[in-house]
Design an enzyme around this catalytic site. Structure first.
Site, PDB file in Angstrom:
ATOM      1  N   LYS A 114       0.804  -1.226   0.000  1.00 54.04           N
ATOM      2  CA  LYS A 114       0.000   0.000   0.000  1.00 54.04           C
ATOM      3  C   LYS A 114       0.837   1.277   0.000  1.00 54.04           C
ATOM      4  O   LYS A 114       0.426   2.283  -0.600  1.00 54.04           O
ATOM      5  CB  LYS A 114      -0.964   0.000   1.197  1.00 54.04           C
ATOM      6  CG  LYS A 114      -2.063  -1.043   1.084  1.00 54.04           C
ATOM      7  CD  LYS A 114      -3.017  -0.981   2.264  1.00 54.04           C
ATOM      8  CE  LYS A 114      -4.114  -2.019   2.133  1.00 54.04           C
ATOM      9  NZ  LYS A 114      -5.091  -1.933   3.251  1.00 54.04           N
TER      10      LYS A 114
ATOM     11  N   GLY B 263      -0.597   0.485   6.340  1.00 57.98           N
ATOM     12  CA  GLY B 263      -1.575   1.187   5.508  1.00 57.98           C
ATOM     13  C   GLY B 263      -2.976   1.186   6.088  1.00 57.98           C
ATOM     14  O   GLY B 263      -3.639   2.221   6.149  1.00 57.98           O
TER      15      GLY B 263
END
Length: 264
Positions: free
Chosen positions: A68, A135
């Site tokens: 991410k 993330g």
């Protein structure tokens, strides 16, 4: 659902590992009468996975751990949430990507948390502990902070979490003090994929416990973790998938079919 004259498009998921992902089946449920497709783009690393996306016939991809943050180096046009978080769970290629090279990023994990908490708990405010500053954890912390909650962000690495916590008006607490942070909060959002030793003996009784990991949850009642209310990761999956699929296609998904598919 009606797709109108929307062209056939291909979508996918990158991350590692992703073989367990429910995203392809969820997408099929969302758009059962369309010719759109959704695939798992397996690759050895983030660079190879993104290269498959950029050079292939794909319009957009979802991004899961551990990519991410890494995908942001390929983004030229981040939205407000992914820019502030420094990570994204969705990338879209511009319609004229081959000529202009524009790649958009979005973070719908933000809505996966915000909308799930609102659905289960309303707008009650108070202190929330988010465990993990990857993330998903950062998206959860931002969503709660911007919804008016007092947020405590717990993470092993201070370098990764303390500065971010300060930027969103949250408190940073090291992982070894997780039990203390949990004790002071009514809601705990657990975003780590594995069960940290520092959390193993924490007391969740009387707490609302919301866990991101739906594939192999660590803190569910089935693992004999006692909490006042346990919110399964499938709700996070659903509430981030709805806006993600709308960004992909420009069309509303079949929400009831999606819920039925993941059993919520």
């Amino acid at each position: 659902m009606e797709n109108g004259n929307a062209p056939v498009a291909r979508f996918g998921l990158i991350g590692k590992p992703i073989a367990h992902s429910k995203s392809p089946a969820l997408f099929k449920a969302a758009y059962g009468d369309s010719e759109w497709s959704y695939e798992l783009l397996e690759a050895e690393n983030c660079e190879s996975a993104v290269e498959r996306f950029l050079k292939g016939p794909y319009k957009g991809i979802n991004v899961t751990a551990p990519y991410k943050e890494q995908v942001m180096r390929f983004v030229t046009a981040p939205d407000a949430a992914s820019s502030r978080l420094g990570n994204a769970n969705l990338l879209l290629k511009d319609a004229d990507y081959r000529r202009n090279g524009v790649v958009y990023s979005y973070n719908t994990d933000y809505y996966g948390v915000k909308n799930t908490v609102a659905d289960f708990c309303g707008e009650r405010g108070g202190r929330v502990t988010v465990i993990g500053a990857g993330g998903a954890g950062k998206a959860a912390a931002l969503a709660m902070a911007e919804s008016g909650y007092e947020v405590c962000l717990v993470n092993r690495s201070r370098e990764k979490a303390a500065i971010f916590a300060q930027t969103i008006g949250a408190e940073y607490v090291p992982l070894q003090e997780a039990a203390r942070a949990i004790e002071k909060s009514w809601l705990v959002i657990y975003s780590l994929s594995m069960l940290a030793d520092e959390v193993r003996e924490a007391d969740f009784s009387g707490k609302v416990l919301f866990e991101a990991n739906y594939a192999s949850p660590n803190l569910s009642p089935e693992r004999n973790v006692k909490s006042r209310l346990y919110i399964r990761g499938e709700y996070w999956l659903y509430n981030q998938a709805v806006p993600a699929f709308e960004l992909f296609t420009g069309c509303k998904p079949d929400c009831e079919a999606m819920k039925k598919m993941i059993g919520i």
